[in-house]
Design a protein around this motif. Sequence first.
Motif, PDB file in Angstrom:
ATOM      1  N   TYR A 324      -0.398  11.070  -0.029  1.00 42.49           N
ATOM      2  CA  TYR A 324      -1.472  10.233   0.487  1.00 42.49           C
ATOM      3  C   TYR A 324      -1.843  10.622   1.917  1.00 42.49           C
ATOM      4  O   TYR A 324      -1.037  11.177   2.666  1.00 42.49           O
ATOM      5  CB  TYR A 324      -1.038   8.767   0.458  1.00 42.49           C
ATOM      6  N   PRO A 325      -3.086  10.325   2.331  1.00 46.38           N
ATOM      7  CA  PRO A 325      -3.489  10.533   3.711  1.00 46.38           C
ATOM      8  C   PRO A 325      -3.063   9.342   4.561  1.00 46.38           C
ATOM      9  O   PRO A 325      -2.923   8.219   4.052  1.00 46.38           O
ATOM     10  CB  PRO A 325      -5.011  10.630   3.618  1.00 46.38           C
ATOM     11  N   GLN A 326      -2.892   9.558   5.835  1.00 46.93           N
ATOM     12  CA  GLN A 326      -2.432   8.487   6.709  1.00 46.93           C
ATOM     13  C   GLN A 326      -3.373   7.294   6.690  1.00 46.93           C
ATOM     14  O   GLN A 326      -2.954   6.148   6.813  1.00 46.93           O
ATOM     15  CB  GLN A 326      -2.271   9.009   8.144  1.00 46.93           C
ATOM     16  N   GLU A 327      -4.667   7.541   6.519  1.00 48.64           N
ATOM     17  CA  GLU A 327      -5.635   6.439   6.525  1.00 48.64           C
ATOM     18  C   GLU A 327      -5.402   5.452   5.391  1.00 48.64           C
ATOM     19  O   GLU A 327      -5.833   4.302   5.454  1.00 48.64           O
ATOM     20  CB  GLU A 327      -7.056   7.006   6.444  1.00 48.64           C
ATOM     21  N   TYR A 328      -4.727   5.900   4.329  1.00 48.29           N
ATOM     22  CA  TYR A 328      -4.470   5.026   3.185  1.00 48.29           C
ATOM     23  C   TYR A 328      -2.976   4.801   2.980  1.00 48.29           C
ATOM     24  O   TYR A 328      -2.506   4.690   1.847  1.00 48.29           O
ATOM     25  CB  TYR A 328      -5.098   5.612   1.921  1.00 48.29           C
ATOM     26  N   VAL A 329      -2.257   4.690   4.090  1.00 44.87           N
ATOM     27  CA  VAL A 329      -0.814   4.442   3.985  1.00 44.87           C
ATOM     28  C   VAL A 329      -0.548   3.134   3.239  1.00 44.87           C
ATOM     29  O   VAL A 329       0.480   2.986   2.567  1.00 44.87           O
ATOM     30  CB  VAL A 329      -0.167   4.427   5.386  1.00 44.87           C
ATOM     31  N   ALA A 330      -1.477   2.182   3.326  1.00 47.84           N
ATOM     32  CA  ALA A 330      -1.281   0.899   2.644  1.00 47.84           C
ATOM     33  C   ALA A 330      -1.212   1.051   1.136  1.00 47.84           C
ATOM     34  O   ALA A 330      -0.654   0.193   0.444  1.00 47.84           O
ATOM     35  CB  ALA A 330      -2.409  -0.062   3.016  1.00 47.84           C
ATOM     36  N   SER A 331      -1.772   2.144   0.608  1.00 47.19           N
ATOM     37  CA  SER A 331      -1.768   2.352  -0.840  1.00 47.19           C
ATOM     38  C   SER A 331      -0.499   3.008  -1.356  1.00 47.19           C
ATOM     39  O   SER A 331      -0.260   3.011  -2.575  1.00 47.19           O
ATOM     40  CB  SER A 331      -2.969   3.218  -1.241  1.00 47.19           C
ATOM     41  N   GLY A 383      -7.712   5.033  -2.777  1.00 43.06           N
ATOM     42  CA  GLY A 383      -7.107   4.589  -1.532  1.00 43.06           C
ATOM     43  C   GLY A 383      -7.715   3.301  -1.015  1.00 43.06           C
ATOM     44  O   GLY A 383      -8.915   3.054  -1.150  1.00 43.06           O
ATOM     45  N   PHE A 384      -6.873   2.466  -0.391  1.00 44.24           N
ATOM     46  CA  PHE A 384      -7.299   1.205   0.212  1.00 44.24           C
ATOM     47  C   PHE A 384      -6.674   1.092   1.602  1.00 44.24           C
ATOM     48  O   PHE A 384      -5.515   1.445   1.800  1.00 44.24           O
ATOM     49  CB  PHE A 384      -6.866   0.015  -0.650  1.00 44.24           C
ATOM     50  N   GLN A 385      -7.448   0.571   2.543  1.00 46.72           N
ATOM     51  CA  GLN A 385      -6.934   0.420   3.898  1.00 46.72           C
ATOM     52  C   GLN A 385      -5.970  -0.753   4.006  1.00 46.72           C
ATOM     53  O   GLN A 385      -5.174  -0.821   4.922  1.00 46.72           O
ATOM     54  CB  GLN A 385      -8.085   0.260   4.881  1.00 46.72           C
ATOM     55  N   TYR A 386      -6.094  -1.681   3.087  1.00 47.13           N
ATOM     56  CA  TYR A 386      -5.101  -2.745   2.976  1.00 47.13           C
ATOM     57  C   TYR A 386      -4.959  -3.099   1.514  1.00 47.13           C
ATOM     58  O   TYR A 386      -5.896  -2.968   0.731  1.00 47.13           O
ATOM     59  CB  TYR A 386      -5.495  -3.984   3.799  1.00 47.13           C
ATOM     60  N   VAL A 387      -3.771  -3.504   1.120  1.00 45.01           N
ATOM     61  CA  VAL A 387      -3.505  -3.967  -0.239  1.00 45.01           C
ATOM     62  C   VAL A 387      -2.729  -5.270  -0.100  1.00 45.01           C
ATOM     63  O   VAL A 387      -1.549  -5.267   0.246  1.00 45.01           O
ATOM     64  CB  VAL A 387      -2.698  -2.941  -1.065  1.00 45.01           C
ATOM     65  N   GLU A 388      -3.433  -6.369  -0.327  1.00 45.76           N
ATOM     66  CA  GLU A 388      -2.832  -7.672  -0.117  1.00 45.76           C
ATOM     67  C   GLU A 388      -2.652  -8.397  -1.440  1.00 45.76           C
ATOM     68  O   GLU A 388      -3.541  -8.375  -2.293  1.00 45.76           O
ATOM     69  CB  GLU A 388      -3.695  -8.516   0.827  1.00 45.76           C
ATOM     70  N   GLN A 389      -1.517  -9.027  -1.598  1.00 42.18           N
ATOM     71  CA  GLN A 389      -1.186  -9.709  -2.846  1.00 42.18           C
ATOM     72  C   GLN A 389      -2.221 -10.772  -3.171  1.00 42.18           C
ATOM     73  O   GLN A 389      -2.718 -11.472  -2.292  1.00 42.18           O
ATOM     74  CB  GLN A 389       0.201 -10.335  -2.750  1.00 42.18           C
ATOM     75  N   ASP A 390      -2.539 -10.873  -4.438  1.00 39.83           N
ATOM     76  CA  ASP A 390      -3.460 -11.870  -4.973  1.00 39.83           C
ATOM     77  C   ASP A 390      -4.864 -11.737  -4.391  1.00 39.83           C
ATOM     78  O   ASP A 390      -5.569 -12.728  -4.201  1.00 39.83           O
ATOM     79  CB  ASP A 390      -2.937 -13.288  -4.760  1.00 39.83           C
TER      80      ASP A 390
END
Length: 725
Positions: A324-331, A383-390
């Motif tokens: 993954y790229p650093q910009e999508y570490v959240a993924s 890729g997503f910049q944030y991945v939040e539950q629900d």
Amino acid sequence: MWSCHAGAQTAKPAAQPQPATAASTAGDADIPFAPAHDTMITQKSSPDAWGGERTGQEATLSDRVVSYTIDASLDAAKHAVTGKEHLTWRNRSDREVRSVYFHTYLNAFQNEGSIFFTERNIETAHGSSRGNARLEKGQWGWIHLQKVQQGDAALKWSFVHPDGGPDTDQTVVRIDLAQPVPAGGTLALDIDFLSQLPRVVERTGWWGDFNLVAQWFPKIAVLELPGERGATQVRWNAHAFHFNSEFYADFGLYDVHLTVPSDYTVGAVGKLQGEPEQKNGTTTYHFVQGDVHDFAWVAAKDYKTLDGTYEGAGSPKVAVRVIYPQEYVASAAPSLKSSIDAIGYFSKTLGPYPYETLTVVVPPYNAQEAGGMEYPTFFTSEGFQYVEQDTWTQMASDFVNIHEFGHGYFYGILASNEFEEPILDEGLNEYWDNRMLAERKQDFVLATPFTKWLGIAPHIPGFVMERLGATLKHPRDPLAQNSWDRISGTSYGTVYTRTATAMHDLEARLGKPALEKAFRLYYQRWRFRHPSVADFRAALIDSSGDAKDVDQIFNEYVYGTGTLDDTVTSIDTEEVLPQAGVTWKDDKQSEVVAADLDKQTDKQREDWKKAHPNAKPGDPGPFPWHSTVTVERNGIAAPELLRVTYADGTHEDVTWDDDQRWARFDFVKPSKVVSAELDPDGHNYLDDNRLNNSLTTKADSAASRRWTADVAAVLQTFYSMLGTL
């Protein structure tokens, strides 16, 4: 704008492309091409197709037909790959082969004269579509055959057009052999080639320092034998690269060396052999994988990796890596978890995952069209910049990973022909993905962190979501249609949604255990082979024993464009009162006068009230009620449950399971029918309009209040999402 004219050449001297002749477009004189349009298969394959069912006791998982040994080097600045390919191919047929056919898929991106671009232009003229990037100067892609040799003999080649289309398409090439391959014999070819990656359009290409190298080498087409996937004679299955089509190839062994700049991260199909070798600022990686039918890889500068493992009964220990790229570490972590979970689910429900590796690639921003693509043991995610539950981000991340991994079974291990029968991959995979989500109790979520904070988080179950996009009212093409003979990209999209919906309804008819058993039989029979839609139908029938329900789904939806819309049209009720008129008994006539009956019924009512002083409205009275419910079919017949509810709160179920266009059901009970509903348990998701499935004798505003609230919630979520952009 520059475009390459990679053409028909000999090693010495070089020659320009030769136009396809009538003979070349028809295949060898005695080996034709598979049909370009009449591709729907209704006859099941022979039991010994593709060497027969794999028992698991063979030396290899598949009956390997081909092997590729490739040495490839990436010019990172030019996004170009120089390759040397040594191919061996086994002639399974009973006749000699004098010419072979290869896919040169990258030529789909060579110029606007390819079938891919001409079909894309039609798609975009009738609405939006994916893969619609506009290529500028220096962004086109192509594959250039530099040399083809059979032993010491330099071979000639020419581009052909098995599916018709523009003469400018160069995605299928015919190579004429110096020595024919005898029946049962083996062909060895050496091919030097240069592959120029396009700026990402769809499925492959580059953006910045990211290179997804897919469909990048000359790949031999499939020679099908009688009894395999509807073939009645030996034939070449060598379709052009259509806009909506994907791929089809023989199982074999891939042994690939990849040389890239040392500061690039590399991932590929298969297992890394030993330690990478560094020399002069480059690193060479060696990957090997048997019993697969494609090879793709990624090379990206300064990318990160996250590793995990899967261990389960019947499977080897699986090394799982996310790149993954650093910009999508959240993924990274969510992709690792959902991928490992998917290995477990598919292993449990279909069969153990047979490979030692799984590589997941998250493309960078502006390369989204490289995402959501599958190859054996290797897939690209999103890729997503944030991945939040629900929230929608978690659902989107999980679904993409589960879906792309699932292709590893329905496209990878089962190896269906994605050109001709996308239902077997995209459709069945979409269905099985939604079953996994349902088991996880994971719905589609339309919430953002902001709407969640406000307490607004609408959820939609997966199969409801599929139904909403299934074009149930006016489907234009059968599900078993090929990928290119479709009215639009929307119609192609129903391969996903309408197949998932049809399989949902078939499961409701057969029962969950029976359906799961049937899918396991299908997988057991056809893993490491190439099934057809007819083979899938046969497995369902053989396992469940229910030919009636399976055939109806296939005849109406898979091979046809049937629609279902059953409705409750009326409820009529009346009290069953004593009747005036003449009757005979023992040859004696008696007459009841209406005026006398009125007095009699009035007295009975008064007496009943006195005896039941606490009776409530709807309770049974002094006389029974005759209720008649009328139902109609506005489409094909489907088994329906009709539930009638009486005024006293009780209900009764009856079955409507014939092919009549309408029916009336009569009920004589102490209480009258106040409502009637078809399919009250919601089994028939194929029903186009479920709002007309029920009727009440008294208006009930609950449904309108519910729909108004749902629409309001969706609109609130939508506007909130706009506010966060």
